[in-house]
Design an enzyme around this catalytic site. Structure first.
Site, mmCIF file in Angstrom:
data_model
loop_
_atom_site.group_PDB
_atom_site.id
_atom_site.type_symbol
_atom_site.label_atom_id
_atom_site.label_comp_id
_atom_site.label_asym_id
_atom_site.label_seq_id
_atom_site.Cartn_x
_atom_site.Cartn_y
_atom_site.Cartn_z
ATOM 1 N N GLY A 126 0.862 -1.186 0.000
ATOM 2 C CA GLY A 126 0.000 0.000 0.000
ATOM 3 C C GLY A 126 0.893 1.229 0.000
ATOM 4 N N TRP A 151 -7.902 -2.705 -4.053
ATOM 5 C CA TRP A 151 -8.408 -1.327 -4.144
ATOM 6 C C TRP A 151 -8.476 -0.776 -5.553
ATOM 7 C CZ3 TRP A 151 -10.274 -0.770 0.435
ATOM 8 C CH2 TRP A 151 -9.576 -1.172 1.560
ATOM 9 N N HIS A 340 -25.174 21.464 11.938
ATOM 10 C CA HIS A 340 -26.503 20.952 11.592
ATOM 11 C C HIS A 340 -27.186 20.232 12.755
ATOM 12 C CE1 HIS A 340 -25.324 21.808 7.458
ATOM 13 N NE2 HIS A 340 -26.572 21.599 7.104
ATOM 14 N N GLY A 342 -28.624 17.450 15.126
ATOM 15 C CA GLY A 342 -29.074 16.069 14.895
ATOM 16 C C GLY A 342 -29.322 15.746 13.437
ATOM 17 N N GLU A 365 -3.953 8.204 -2.438
ATOM 18 C CA GLU A 365 -2.909 9.053 -3.044
ATOM 19 C C GLU A 365 -1.796 9.364 -2.045
ATOM 20 O OE1 GLU A 365 -2.811 9.622 -6.152
ATOM 21 O OE2 GLU A 365 -4.882 9.492 -6.859
HETATM 22 C C1 LIG Z 1 -11.648 3.694 -1.412
HETATM 23 C C2 LIG Z 1 -10.250 3.477 -1.899
HETATM 24 C C3 LIG Z 1 -9.965 3.550 -3.247
HETATM 25 C C4 LIG Z 1 -8.666 3.275 -3.709
HETATM 26 N N1 LIG Z 1 -8.436 3.255 -5.066
HETATM 27 C C5 LIG Z 1 -7.227 2.801 -5.521
HETATM 28 C C6 LIG Z 1 -6.996 2.581 -6.924
HETATM 29 O O1 LIG Z 1 -7.870 2.851 -7.770
HETATM 30 N N2 LIG Z 1 -5.828 2.033 -7.317
HETATM 31 C C7 LIG Z 1 -4.851 1.711 -6.425
HETATM 32 O O2 LIG Z 1 -3.796 1.223 -6.845
HETATM 33 N N3 LIG Z 1 -5.013 1.932 -5.093
HETATM 34 C C8 LIG Z 1 -6.172 2.464 -4.625
HETATM 35 N N4 LIG Z 1 -6.376 2.661 -3.276
HETATM 36 C C9 LIG Z 1 -5.314 2.261 -2.346
HETATM 37 C C10 LIG Z 1 -4.704 3.391 -1.553
HETATM 38 O O3 LIG Z 1 -3.820 4.113 -2.346
HETATM 39 C C11 LIG Z 1 -4.040 2.744 -0.308
HETATM 40 O O4 LIG Z 1 -5.092 2.364 0.558
HETATM 41 C C12 LIG Z 1 -3.090 3.667 0.385
HETATM 42 O O5 LIG Z 1 -1.930 3.857 -0.389
HETATM 43 C C13 LIG Z 1 -2.657 3.114 1.749
HETATM 44 O O6 LIG Z 1 -2.222 1.800 1.650
HETATM 45 P P1 LIG Z 1 -2.824 0.690 2.661
HETATM 46 O O7 LIG Z 1 -4.295 0.789 2.626
HETATM 47 O O8 LIG Z 1 -2.193 -0.598 2.307
HETATM 48 O O9 LIG Z 1 -2.352 1.154 4.098
HETATM 49 P P2 LIG Z 1 -0.928 0.860 4.781
HETATM 50 O O10 LIG Z 1 0.158 1.273 3.851
HETATM 51 O O11 LIG Z 1 -0.924 -0.526 5.299
HETATM 52 O O12 LIG Z 1 -0.969 1.871 5.997
HETATM 53 C C14 LIG Z 1 -1.605 1.587 7.248
HETATM 54 C C15 LIG Z 1 -1.260 2.725 8.200
HETATM 55 O O13 LIG Z 1 0.165 2.745 8.436
HETATM 56 C C16 LIG Z 1 0.675 4.028 8.109
HETATM 57 N N5 LIG Z 1 2.037 3.885 7.556
HETATM 58 C C17 LIG Z 1 2.451 3.056 6.569
HETATM 59 N N6 LIG Z 1 3.764 3.220 6.327
HETATM 60 C C18 LIG Z 1 4.180 4.211 7.170
HETATM 61 C C19 LIG Z 1 5.427 4.852 7.413
HETATM 62 N N7 LIG Z 1 6.542 4.542 6.721
HETATM 63 N N8 LIG Z 1 5.484 5.814 8.364
HETATM 64 C C20 LIG Z 1 4.381 6.151 9.072
HETATM 65 N N9 LIG Z 1 3.171 5.576 8.897
HETATM 66 C C21 LIG Z 1 3.076 4.620 7.958
HETATM 67 C C22 LIG Z 1 -0.287 4.595 7.079
HETATM 68 O O14 LIG Z 1 -0.203 6.022 7.019
HETATM 69 C C23 LIG Z 1 -1.623 4.104 7.635
HETATM 70 O O15 LIG Z 1 -2.053 4.943 8.665
HETATM 71 C C24 LIG Z 1 -7.642 2.985 -2.785
HETATM 72 C C25 LIG Z 1 -7.933 2.936 -1.420
HETATM 73 C C26 LIG Z 1 -9.205 3.169 -0.970
HETATM 74 C C27 LIG Z 1 -9.488 3.063 0.504
#
Ligand SMILES: Cc1cc2nc3c(=O)[nH]c(=O)nc-3n(C[C@H](O)[C@H](O)[C@H](O)COP(=O)(O)OP(=O)(O)OC[C@H]3O[C@@H](n4cnc5c(N)ncnc54)[C@H](O)[C@@H]3O)c2cc1C
Length: 383
Positions: A126, A151, A340, A342, A365
């Protein structure tokens, strides 16, 4: 100096009228039933040129800059964030195309007739995107994809999917190396054999669906690889991040503005203790703070877009804009809900939608934590 020239003001005004008249009512109706963005709306956006704002005129686009693009983004997000997002599926994607691919795809993209999905994230990749495990193996004149993607928004409705995959074993010292970006066409509304898709239940960002994908010996032609063997897929994936961050900041500003405008209207009309609640200083000061926050995020985003369009480095500021605007959007939409009372906590008004959608801007992003990491890395490397 004002960034807002006459031409930009016109673009902004046109998008504002369109968003309030055509997008907002549709969002209010469809978000609650998790309905898709209607094709008729997409067609109208295509006619307005929104899918091709950043595509050069020679390929049928408007050839405008990131600045104009985010002006429209803010307005569309004021109506529905998903609609502000779908314009990126024409404008932002498609990097790494050959001259022939540009001729073939960009004009259709600019018209909104050929829109894509990005399959970058994975269950174990991610924030740490360099950890992609999805494999692309060459077999004769084909690539064979195996692995999982998480995702992938719009994977079902898209006309093509771009996939980040690994072409060899991971080198622990250079984890992003050995990755490539693949591009394949698909039939809209379905998944081809070799891709198994599972819909992910989201709390917002309705209007389109988000999918978990499994590639099982999925075969695509050799030409599906974007660039050549020296083009690193990871670098292509993160190459457009500054404008993507500005786009997300603008989406957050649009949502927050929705909260602010609705809160002002409600505060004027809601009477308690014999007076409109807008006469209470506690409410007035909340509105003032919300407005200042929205404006600060907007101006920072303008600064970043101007820097991108004029070729100045702005990775730190793009991180700041994305972080500040998305954190701001959650605060401001939550305050709008509070004003707003309730009724804000019901699904009868769009306030709760702004709040749910704003929450996401802190996650995708690049999460807020990742933006802070980028900003602090730059601060500490500067002397
Ligand atoms: C509704 C939705 C739509 C999406 N659409 C797309 C899409 O079309 N295509 C696509 O490719 N992706 C998509 N994504 C993916 C999105 O980009 C990822 O969810 C995002 O990059 C975070 O990755 P993760 O969910 O694996 O969280 P993780 O990376 O597992 O993070 C979990 C937590 O740990 C924190 N963390 C991680 N590493 C560090 C660090 N080094 N230092 C401090 N904190 C850290 C993060 O900030 C977060 O709070 C989508 C996500 C959602 C929820």
């Amino acid at each position: 100096m004002s960034y807002l020239t006459e031409e930009r003001l016109l673009i902004q005004r046109t998008a504002r009228e369109f968003a309030l008249k055509e997008v907002l009512p549709v969002a209010n109706e469809l978000d609650r039933v998790k309905g898709d963005i209607p094709m008729s709306l997409r067609d109208q956006m295509g006619d307005l040129g929104y899918f091709g704002m950043r595509i050069p005129e020679e390929y049928g686009g408007l050839g405008l800059g990131v600045f104009e693009y985010i002006l429209v983004t803010e307005e569309l997000a004021r109506g529905w964030m998903s609609v502000a997002s779908i314009i990126a599926r024409g404008n932002g994607l498609g990097g790494g195309f050959s001259a022939e691919q540009k001729q073939k795809y960009l004009p259709r993209m600019a018209r909104g007739e050929f829109l894509g999905a990005m399959a970058l994230s994975e269950p174990e990749a991610g924030s740490d995107l360099a950890n992609v495990q999805c494999k692309a193996r060459r077999d004769g004149d084909e690539w064979v994809l195996n692995g999982s993607k998480m995702w992938c928004t719009f994977a079902d409705g898209a006309d093509y999917i771009q996939v980040l995959a690994r072409t060899g074993e991971m080198d622990p010292a250079r984890r992003h190396a050995g990755t490539a970006m693949f591009f394949f066409e698909k039939e809209r509304g379905t998944f081809p054999p070799g891709i198994q898709a599972t819909n992910i239940n989201k709390i917002g960002y309705h209007g389109w669906r988000t999918w978990e994908l499994h590639f099982d010996d999925f075969r695509i032609p050799l030409t599906a690889r974007l660039g050549d063997e020296n083009t690193e897929g990871f670098k292509s994936a993160v190459g457009f991040l500054e404008s993507a961050r500005a786009h997300t900041a603008a989406r957050a500003v649009g949502l927050a503005r929705g909260g602010l405008e609705d809160a002002i209207a409600y505060a004027r009309q809601r009477v308690q203790f014999g007076k409109p609640i807008a006469s209470f200083q506690a409410i007035r000061f909340k509105l003032a703070e919300m407005a200042a926050e929205v404006e600060a995020a907007r101006q920072l985003t303008y600064f970043v877009c101007d820097a991108i369009d004029t070729g100045r480095r702005c990775d730190k500021e793009a991180g700041m804009a994305k972080w500040f605007a998305s954190e701001m959007a959650e605060r401001v939409t939550s305050q709008a809900l509070q004003i707003h009372g309730g009724v804000g906590y019901t699904t009868d008004l769009p306030i709760e939608r702004y709040w749910r959608d704003a929450r996401l801007t802190k996650i995708f992003e690049g999460t807020s934590e990742i933006q802070l990491r980028i900003i602090s890395d730059r601060l500490l490397e500067d002397r």
